[in-house]
Scaffold this motif. Structure first.
Motif, PDB file in Angstrom:
ATOM      1  N   CYS A  23       0.830  -1.210   0.000  1.00  0.00           N
ATOM      2  CA  CYS A  23       0.000   0.000   0.000  1.00  0.00           C
ATOM      3  C   CYS A  23       0.858   1.252   0.000  1.00  0.00           C
ATOM      4  O   CYS A  23       1.823   1.358   0.746  1.00  0.00           O
ATOM      5  CB  CYS A  23      -0.905  -0.013   1.227  1.00  0.00           C
ATOM      6  N   MET A  24       0.487   2.227  -0.831  1.00  0.00           N
ATOM      7  CA  MET A  24       1.226   3.493  -0.827  1.00  0.00           C
ATOM      8  C   MET A  24       0.396   4.609  -0.197  1.00  0.00           C
ATOM      9  O   MET A  24       0.701   5.781  -0.340  1.00  0.00           O
ATOM     10  CB  MET A  24       1.643   3.856  -2.245  1.00  0.00           C
ATOM     11  N   GLN A  25      -0.681   4.223   0.497  1.00  0.00           N
ATOM     12  CA  GLN A  25      -1.528   5.192   1.217  1.00  0.00           C
ATOM     13  C   GLN A  25      -2.010   6.350   0.332  1.00  0.00           C
ATOM     14  O   GLN A  25      -2.031   7.507   0.765  1.00  0.00           O
ATOM     15  CB  GLN A  25      -0.780   5.719   2.449  1.00  0.00           C
ATOM     16  N   CYS A  26      -2.423   6.025  -0.865  1.00  0.00           N
ATOM     17  CA  CYS A  26      -2.927   7.072  -1.760  1.00  0.00           C
ATOM     18  C   CYS A  26      -4.355   7.455  -1.424  1.00  0.00           C
ATOM     19  O   CYS A  26      -4.841   8.509  -1.813  1.00  0.00           O
ATOM     20  CB  CYS A  26      -2.848   6.612  -3.211  1.00  0.00           C
ATOM     21  N   GLY A  27      -5.054   6.563  -0.725  1.00  0.00           N
ATOM     22  CA  GLY A  27      -6.419   6.883  -0.306  1.00  0.00           C
ATOM     23  C   GLY A  27      -7.490   6.665  -1.358  1.00  0.00           C
ATOM     24  O   GLY A  27      -8.657   6.985  -1.156  1.00  0.00           O
ATOM     25  N   LYS A  28      -7.107   6.127  -2.493  1.00  0.00           N
ATOM     26  CA  LYS A  28      -8.085   5.940  -3.569  1.00  0.00           C
ATOM     27  C   LYS A  28      -9.205   4.998  -3.134  1.00  0.00           C
ATOM     28  O   LYS A  28     -10.365   5.180  -3.484  1.00  0.00           O
ATOM     29  CB  LYS A  28      -7.369   5.383  -4.804  1.00  0.00           C
ATOM     30  N   CYS A  29      -8.836   3.981  -2.385  1.00  0.00           N
ATOM     31  CA  CYS A  29      -9.842   3.016  -1.919  1.00  0.00           C
ATOM     32  C   CYS A  29     -10.899   3.721  -1.076  1.00  0.00           C
ATOM     33  O   CYS A  29     -12.093   3.509  -1.253  1.00  0.00           O
ATOM     34  CB  CYS A  29      -9.173   1.906  -1.104  1.00  0.00           C
ATOM     35  N   HIS A  44      -8.249   2.511   3.641  1.00  0.00           N
ATOM     36  CA  HIS A  44      -6.791   2.729   3.672  1.00  0.00           C
ATOM     37  C   HIS A  44      -6.272   2.688   5.102  1.00  0.00           C
ATOM     38  O   HIS A  44      -5.122   2.334   5.349  1.00  0.00           O
ATOM     39  CB  HIS A  44      -6.407   4.048   2.977  1.00  0.00           C
ATOM     40  N   VAL A  47      -5.642  -0.900   6.197  1.00  0.00           N
ATOM     41  CA  VAL A  47      -4.354  -1.383   5.691  1.00  0.00           C
ATOM     42  C   VAL A  47      -3.207  -0.833   6.549  1.00  0.00           C
ATOM     43  O   VAL A  47      -2.331  -1.577   7.005  1.00  0.00           O
ATOM     44  CB  VAL A  47      -4.162  -0.979   4.203  1.00  0.00           C
ATOM     45  N   CYS A  77      -8.034   0.101  -6.427  1.00  0.00           N
ATOM     46  CA  CYS A  77      -6.706   0.273  -5.845  1.00  0.00           C
ATOM     47  C   CYS A  77      -5.638   0.103  -6.924  1.00  0.00           C
ATOM     48  O   CYS A  77      -5.590  -0.913  -7.602  1.00  0.00           O
ATOM     49  CB  CYS A  77      -6.469  -0.764  -4.743  1.00  0.00           C
ATOM     50  N   PRO A  78      -4.766   1.099  -7.076  1.00  0.00           N
ATOM     51  CA  PRO A  78      -3.744   1.013  -8.127  1.00  0.00           C
ATOM     52  C   PRO A  78      -2.644  -0.014  -7.814  1.00  0.00           C
ATOM     53  O   PRO A  78      -1.852  -0.347  -8.683  1.00  0.00           O
ATOM     54  CB  PRO A  78      -3.179   2.438  -8.176  1.00  0.00           C
ATOM     55  N   ARG A  79      -2.594  -0.490  -6.570  1.00  0.00           N
ATOM     56  CA  ARG A  79      -1.529  -1.410  -6.180  1.00  0.00           C
ATOM     57  C   ARG A  79      -2.047  -2.823  -5.903  1.00  0.00           C
ATOM     58  O   ARG A  79      -1.314  -3.665  -5.389  1.00  0.00           O
ATOM     59  CB  ARG A  79      -0.814  -0.879  -4.925  1.00  0.00           C
ATOM     60  N   VAL A  81      -3.974  -3.983  -3.628  1.00  0.00           N
ATOM     61  CA  VAL A  81      -3.847  -4.365  -2.214  1.00  0.00           C
ATOM     62  C   VAL A  81      -5.076  -5.149  -1.730  1.00  0.00           C
ATOM     63  O   VAL A  81      -4.969  -6.004  -0.858  1.00  0.00           O
ATOM     64  CB  VAL A  81      -3.626  -3.103  -1.334  1.00  0.00           C
ATOM     65  N   PRO A  83      -8.128  -4.062  -0.104  1.00  0.00           N
ATOM     66  CA  PRO A  83      -8.515  -3.775   1.280  1.00  0.00           C
ATOM     67  C   PRO A  83      -9.775  -4.527   1.733  1.00  0.00           C
ATOM     68  O   PRO A  83      -9.860  -4.902   2.908  1.00  0.00           O
ATOM     69  CB  PRO A  83      -8.763  -2.258   1.290  1.00  0.00           C
TER      70      PRO A  83
HETATM   71  S1  SF4 Z   1      -6.023   2.403  -2.894  1.00  0.00           S
HETATM   72 FE1  SF4 Z   1      -4.597   0.737  -2.495  1.00  0.00          FE
HETATM   73  S2  SF4 Z   1      -2.631   1.715  -2.377  1.00  0.00           S
HETATM   74 FE2  SF4 Z   1      -4.125   3.314  -2.197  1.00  0.00          FE
HETATM   75  S3  SF4 Z   1      -4.441   3.525  -0.001  1.00  0.00           S
HETATM   76 FE3  SF4 Z   1      -5.962   2.094  -0.702  1.00  0.00          FE
HETATM   77  S4  SF4 Z   1      -5.012   0.135  -0.422  1.00  0.00           S
HETATM   78 FE4  SF4 Z   1      -3.381   1.609  -0.298  1.00  0.00          FE
END
Ligand code: SF4
Ligand code: SF4
Ligand code: SF4
Ligand code: SF4
Lengths: 130, 284
Positions: A23-29, A44, A47, A77-79, A81, A83
């Motif tokens: 996770c890069m903590q982008c907050g998209k989720c 986020h 995670v 989520c771009p990564r 992850v 959640p």
């Molecule tokens: S969208 Fe994915 S990468 Fe971004 S905060 Fe949520 S879990 Fe982390």
């Protein structure tokens, strides 16, 4: 609630199959989450908190019952992850403990209305009890 | 002459292949046997009219309605595996209609194909003659219409085009996500239900909330939260000019209907409109 202490971040990682370190903590989720206003902790944060080992807080939070399992966080989520899986793992870790069912068959009658489909009952039992 | 015979034989086998292909295993699910009988009945009548034979899986069990996401959940996936294996035994594709059943069957199938942990344990429990390894192809009824029958064929079979009816397609969550497994349509900009609406002669109405969650799963836990989601979806569809909303999911149907507090729009199953357009609605 003393049993809560025995659930570790490693347990949740194993149950969910999620790797929080991606996770890069982008907050998209959390931006995509339709239950954002209702959830004390957002996807986020789940995670991040598992990563930091703050498991008890998550297990005690109502947020685990406010997740709609809509998979928006997982899809967006771009990564990759996922959640939603981690949130489900926390819920599962709670209801697997003795006496911790969130909803039981006894709770159902008062919630019934004439049109309620079976699937609502079956899914509630499956999500909220063991 | 010999060559001619061979060619004819070849074509016959090919044709038989196609005809066989129009026979499917069908999993109705428990809600379609009770609260959502119309979804099932109109689906069967319409399939018959379009030449697709839906053979109900024998002695099927409820799929459980939610896909268990935890990696170590095995027992809760077994009834889905039995259904998948039953279709495999008949060498048929498996057609589903309820979005929730579809979601569960499709994801468990993916586990059986790609998740070694689940595959091994599920097979150890089930002790089938031949282990199940995700061989069955699971398609939703809408995919059968699009990819097997074809929307052009459907269009040609319509006797009662629903001209002028403005219909908002409600996708919700379970058909689309996670798109890597569901592979149903573009998860952010799906078109299959709009294309269906066009094929039956009506006008699709696009609106921003069509692939957002209605909150159906939380209806029993927190009615207020579900109502909030429903109002957002219905007003989005209404403001875009829709006369009605269609869905494939009995839970969405219930939720959009029972938990609306503000703008009310009629909610119907897509199979009801299909049966209407095909002129088979009043049969039975
Ligand atoms: S969208 Fe994915 S990468 Fe971004 S905060 Fe949520 S879990 Fe982390
Ligand atoms: S699955 Fe749960 S946490 Fe994820 S977006 Fe949906 S409601 Fe929010
Ligand atoms: S999803 Fe629902 S309708 Fe479908 S079988 Fe399972 S519980 Fe029954
Ligand atoms: S809430 Fe509605 S749209 Fe979301 S998963 Fe459930 S039934 Fe589908």
């Amino acid at each position: 609630m003393s049993l809560t202490n025995t659930v570790t971040a490693e347990d949740l990682i194993r149950i969910s199959g999620v790797d929080p370190s991606k996770c890069m903590q982008c907050g998209k989720c959390s931006g995509a989450c339709p239950s954002y206003d209702e959830m004390e902790y957002h996807p986020h944060q789940f995670v991040a908190m598992v990563r930091k080992g703050q498991i008890e807080k998550l297990m005690a939070s109502d947020a685990i019952y406010q997740c709609l399992s809509c998979f928006a966080c997982l899809e967006r989520c771009p990564r990759n992850v996922e959640p939603a899986k981690l949130i489900e793992a926390v819920r599962v870790a709670v209801i697997r403990q003795q006496g911790m069912n969130h909803m039981t068959a006894n709770d159902i009658p008062e919630k019934l209305d004439e049109k309620l489909p079976q699937q609502a009952i079956v899914s509630a039992m499956r999500k909220y009890s063991k | 002459m010999w060559l001619f015979d061979e060619i004819v034989k070849f074509h016959i086998t090919e044709l038989e292949g196609q005809v066989n292909h129009m026979k499917y295993s069908y999993y109705p699910g428990c809600t379609l046997k009770t609260k959502a009988k119309e979804l099932d009945r109109y689906g069967r009548l319409s399939a018959a009219k379009l030449g697709a034979e839906l053979e109900e899986i024998e002695n099927w069990q409820c799929c459980g309605a939610v896909y268990p996401q935890a990696e170590d959940e095995i027992a809760t996936k077994l009834s889905a595996v039995r259904t998948l294996d039953a279709a495999k035994q008949k060498d048929q594709e498996l057609v589903t209609l309820c979005s929730a059943c579809h979601h569960v069957l499709k994801r468990v199938n993916d586990d059986m194909k790609n998740n070694e942990y689940v595959r091994t344990r599920a097979n150890n429990y089930l002790k089938l003659d031949v282990p199940y390894e995700g061989e069955t192809s699971v398609i939703h009824y809408l995919e059968m219409l699009r990819d097997r029958i074809g929307f052009d064929t459907l269009k040609a079979a319509v006797v009662n085009p629903l001209k002028g009816v403005k219909i908002a397609a409600y996708y919700g969550c379970l058909l689309l996500r996670p798109s890597g497994v569901m592979a149903f349509d573009d998860p952010e900009n799906p078109t299959i239900i709009e294309d269906f609406i066009k094929a039956i002669g009506a006008t699709p109405i696009k609106y921003s909330q069509r692939n957002e969650c209605c909150g159906g799963y939380i209806a029993m836990e927190d009615k207020g939260a579900a109502q909030k989601r429903v109002d957002v979806i219905l007003s989005s569809a209404k403001n875009a000019g829709a006369d009605l909303i269609i869905t494939a999911c009995p839970l969405c149907m219930y939720n959009l209907d029972a938990n609306a507090t503000e703008s009310v729009l009629p909610v119907k199953y897509f199979t009801e409109l299909l049966a209407d357009a095909l002129g088979v609605k009043e049969e039975d």
